[in-house]
Design an enzyme around this catalytic site. Structure first.
Site, PDB file in Angstrom:
ATOM      1  N   ASP A 285       0.833  -1.209   0.000  1.00  0.00           N
ATOM      2  CA  ASP A 285       0.000   0.000   0.000  1.00  0.00           C
ATOM      3  C   ASP A 285       0.868   1.260   0.000  1.00  0.00           C
ATOM      4  OD1 ASP A 285      -1.937   1.945   0.451  1.00  0.00           O
ATOM      5  OD2 ASP A 285      -2.202   1.435   2.572  1.00  0.00           O
TER       6      ASP A 285
ATOM      7  N   HIS B  48      -2.686   3.918   7.521  1.00  0.00           N
ATOM      8  CA  HIS B  48      -1.762   3.467   6.486  1.00  0.00           C
ATOM      9  C   HIS B  48      -0.313   3.638   6.928  1.00  0.00           C
ATOM     10  CE1 HIS B  48      -5.127   3.279   3.654  1.00  0.00           C
ATOM     11  NE2 HIS B  48      -5.556   4.336   4.302  1.00  0.00           N
TER      12      HIS B  48
END
Lengths: 578, 578
Positions: free
Chosen positions: A216, A389
């Site tokens: 990611d 994240h």
């Protein structure tokens, strides 16, 4: 070199390039269908000969270029043409940018088995209730530590990851060309000494031997480590303890972990919790029912019982910290909420980072709340560092523990993926050709020895949902919306005689979004005069070519208006022949 | 309590409330005309009996609510009615949010003397060149340390402040009710040991005895101290030294200090500097000519000579770090720039914080540059902390050195001003009634003993500039633009016989921004059928009331389309009677 203009033709274009029939025997094909040139709309697939597995099916929220659109979903044209080959739809976690497109796509791709963890499954089912025409999904439940043989060529070992919603998973995808690792979305979890927990899972994955690591890229521009949720908790607790009146907390409905932390702090300081916001309530209900979160009995009270409790014994959790116009906190701020009105002495905490593009709405929200006497708290800096994240240092740690031969940054704009690739080049001594940067729809071919970005491009242009329509709003409609928004329009209706070609009445002019015509009578007169000039040029008694006349009106009135006002409204001439 | 909806009626409303004729003898009236509910459009005035002094006259850039608008300028209706009383227009510094409205307003307010420092004056004059119809401004030059007797009741002592453009000033306004201090926009300057320089100026100001302190609130939400420009310089130098090919730096044209720092680093590392961007070049020229910045001869080269220098001896400064579509860096990124194309090996640094609302454009810009092989650097965190506006700790230091009796936070959204007021309450032990929070247009009355927000509201609604028009786009036009952008529109033209009331031909339907009609023939047929139904109901042979028929069409077709599509395009019925 590809140069992308402000309005990307690729987003709306319809002509995918196919490279022709190259042999794909023994080749693993990887294609991102969305999420690689935006945040959201995440969907990708792996294809090995006659087998396809899909990962995620999310929505993207509309952007400036797509006014009036509800959301954008991935383009599944290619998958639709091969639906008999689809063996699985695997979902990494229950956020809408990963599950939101399921009800729109399930039927089109042949209702494949959905592999999901318990919580994710329940969230999908809940959403499915709003789409009675979508087929009943078939689930295969998965959990961290389990391995599932999906098909002849694909087996997947799932492992638990920490995100800001419980029950997220990563996976080791075992394929004929090697292990491909997709960790879903994750961040590190820190213990009370600030040490990351659970690194042994990553180490374990690395020991399996990894051909390609997908990672990611959403946090790849953010330096350092993520802020521990412990620190966020502490800050919130400090804030809540200092509050004298009611406490309102605005956050995302999908941040199930944050929401349940807040409930726990409320228990600790002896406040009851009411929840305002349908999606937040239903997410928390599901998580509670499945045992992912546990609260004391009586902590959560119905919203219509808040008047039974003293202000300093109350905490209200609401959706809408982004200033979304219909969400709970916004309705509270504008006085439109039935049960809750702001009163002086209320403390309001916004506990979610601001999504780019929402800054002004959030500013508005804070202004409104503060004007009514609320003490507003917005820890911008805190929130930037507590997203779900992994930022740079965490990404680097994972790279080093997994040591892949190839690196494929996923999720996020090109620049974020590029940044992620640079990190991998630096940390793992990978050559640029070992870091793979395909755009949406681009086919990547993987063999045991190499990974290659091909020039094959599958359809990946926007599929837009607007009201009941899916895919019926295209670039033409959007371009018109943008033009109308900028300069407005002018419809000029001229009635002429079929026989004589003469103008029968004063042309009708309707304008919206241009200037206020009632106050600009002179301009109207000028336009009418010009039209008579344009149409009067055709020899009398001779039928006029309507299309030609319309072109003349469009061009000449357009130019005239530009000279007069330096604006270019859309000019729409209509000629009625009677 | 005032509740502000997403679209504030105040911004567009036209009915100021006047409190009637209270006695204003011996009272200093203070009114912010803009900049208090937004960033930009800064303008305020002080009025004592028959004398008025104005401070700043800036523009505001358009927002989401004002599509198609070029900019928004302050509303000067009140000042226009009292222009003979205006004694001065005082400008704090040369940024467009402080000077940009001058050419639009100068004539309307009677061309008062403009008090400005040398650099500010030159920037105003430069801009004036684009407005040949605006009157020739009359200047009174000022400099830090000087005191000017403006009129009977107003004298001003100017003092130097550090901002991100040279030659900014603050002022002690000496009035019959006491000293009012307005420091303009500022931040601290730090020496190499990280100690703030020049605090003695603030101390000096405090010693004069201050009735009211106005203080910029733009940074009031940002904790801590500003980052020293020394640190930014060091980071840039490190980056530049590491670059192997050309260096491109994108920043604001108005950040004259940053621009000249960059030129100096280029000199240090032996690179020539070319400048791409008209406004940046002209700002730097002025600053150089006036001696505010000094470069070695030959450092700055013309843009069309860049090919004469090696890549590693070149630095190109460009405008457009915000992703503005016409600015230099954006044109470079999209391949539309004449002299400069990106090539692999170029290093591009974005050196300015992202203006809220521009996040996606900046993302696009970075994507485009990176796709073409440039190494893109964007120190987000660095830039957040190096803005030109004092953050919390600096604001607190100034408050404590100045020790005012009343505190009036200026510039910025309500929440920012409120946050600033809270800081003052905490640091100076002020009561809430000693911290003053008027909105745009609200009259504040100051006497020796007290400061009071009155209920008198002067006109402060938006005056919008769109092309050549100033003030001719109002809320009706904007509302239409917003509606058109969301759902598009549909014009339905029905031709009926004046005599029989019968429909003479198939209704013409034009639609833009709704759905693509060519692909939705069924819907068109349905609409035509419905129209025939609506108009056919009037008894034959009887003339139909056109307005009534239009209302019917608008409502019924609108509802029909909503049922079919869940969209609400603007429906514009036209009835042509022949």
């Amino acid at each position: 070199m590809m140069v992308q203009k402000k309005t990307s033709p690729k987003k709306f274009g319809k002509k995918p390039v196919r490279a022709g029939s190259r042999s794909t025997k023994g080749v693993l094909r990887y294609v991102p269908l969305g999420g690689f040139e935006e945040i959201g709309r995440n969907m990708m697939f792996l294809e090995y000969e006659d087998e396809i597995i899909i990962i995620d099916a999310g929505i993207q929220f509309p952007e400036e270029e797509t006014p009036g659109i509800d959301y954008i979903i991935p383009n599944t044209s290619y998958l639709e043409s091969k639906k008999e080959n689809i063996k699985a739809l695997i979902i990494t976690h229950g956020h809408y940018d990963h599950i939101g497109a399921i009800p729109y796509l399930l039927d089109k791709i042949g209702n494949p088995v959905i592999y999901a963890t318990r919580l994710t499954k329940e969230i999908i089912l809940k959403r499915q209730e709003d789409f009675p025409l979508s087929p009943k999904p078939v689930f295969q439940m998965v959990a961290g530590g389990e391995t599932k043989q999906i098909s002849k060529n694909f087996a997947i070992t799932f492992f638990d990851v920490v995100h800001n919603i419980p029950d997220g998973v990563g996976m080791i995808i075992r394929t004929p060309i090697g292990n491909v690792v997709h960790p879903g979305e994750f961040k590190f979890d820190y213990d009370h000494d600030g040490k990351p927990r659970g690194l042994e899972i990553w180490e374990q994955v690395g020991k399996e031997g990894v051909h390609t690591l997908m990672l990611d890229s959403t946090g790849a521009e953010v330096p350092g480590y993520a802020l521990s949720e412990r620190i966020v908790e502490k800050e919130l607790e400090k804030l809540f303890k200092a509050a004298k009146g009611r406490i309102l907390v605005g956050t995302f409905a999908s941040l199930v972990d944050r929401v349940s932390e807040i409930v726990k702090i409320a228990e600790k300081i002896g406040r009851k919790v009411a929840i305002s916001g349908f999606s937040m309530k239903s997410n928390l209900d599901i998580a509670q029912r499945l045992g992912y979160v546990k609260f004391q009995k009586g902590t959560i009270i119905p919203l219509d019982e808040i008047h039974k409790h003293k202000d300093d014994k109350l905490l209200i959790l609401c959706t809408g910290a982004q200033g979304e116009s219909n969400a709970s906190l916004m309705r509270i701020a504008t006085g439109e909420h039935k049960q809750i009105k702001i009163k002086p002495g209320d403390s309001v905490a916004l506990s979610s980072s601001v999504v780019p593009g929402n800054e002004r709405s959030v500013q508005n929200l804070k202004d409104n709340l503060a004007r009514q006497g609320a003490l507003v708290y917005h820890h911008k800096m805190l929130d930037i560092h507590s997203s779900g994240h992994a930022p740079q240092e965490e990404l680097k740690t994972v790279m080093k523990l997994i040591k892949p031969r190839f690196f494929l940054p996923i999720h996020g704009y090109y620049f974020m993926r590029w940044r992620n690739a640079r990190l991998a080049q630096e940390e793992l001594n990978l050559k640029p050709e070992q870091t793979i940067l395909p755009d949406n729809g681009v086919v990547v071919e993987m063999t045991k020895e190499k990974v290659e970005v091909t020039d094959e491009q599958l359809p990946a242009y926007y599929v837009m949902v607007d009201g009941l329509g899916v895919g019926d709003v295209g670039e033409v409609v959007l371009r018109d919306r943008r033009t109308l928004a900028q300069e407005g329009m002018l419809v000029i209706i001229t009635t002429i005689s079929k026989q004589s070609g003469r103008i029968l009445k004063n042309p009708d002019i309707i304008s919206r979004g241009f200037i206020y015509l009632k106050e600009n009578q002179d301009l109207l007169d000028d336009i009418r005069r010009k039209i008579r000039g344009i149409l009067g040029k055709s020899p009398k008694g001779q039928s006029i070519d309507a299309d030609y006349a319309k072109t003349l009106i469009r061009d000449q009135i357009g130019q005239f208006l530009y000279n007069k006002t330096q604006r270019r409204p859309m000019v729409l001439p209509v000629i009625i022949e009677v």
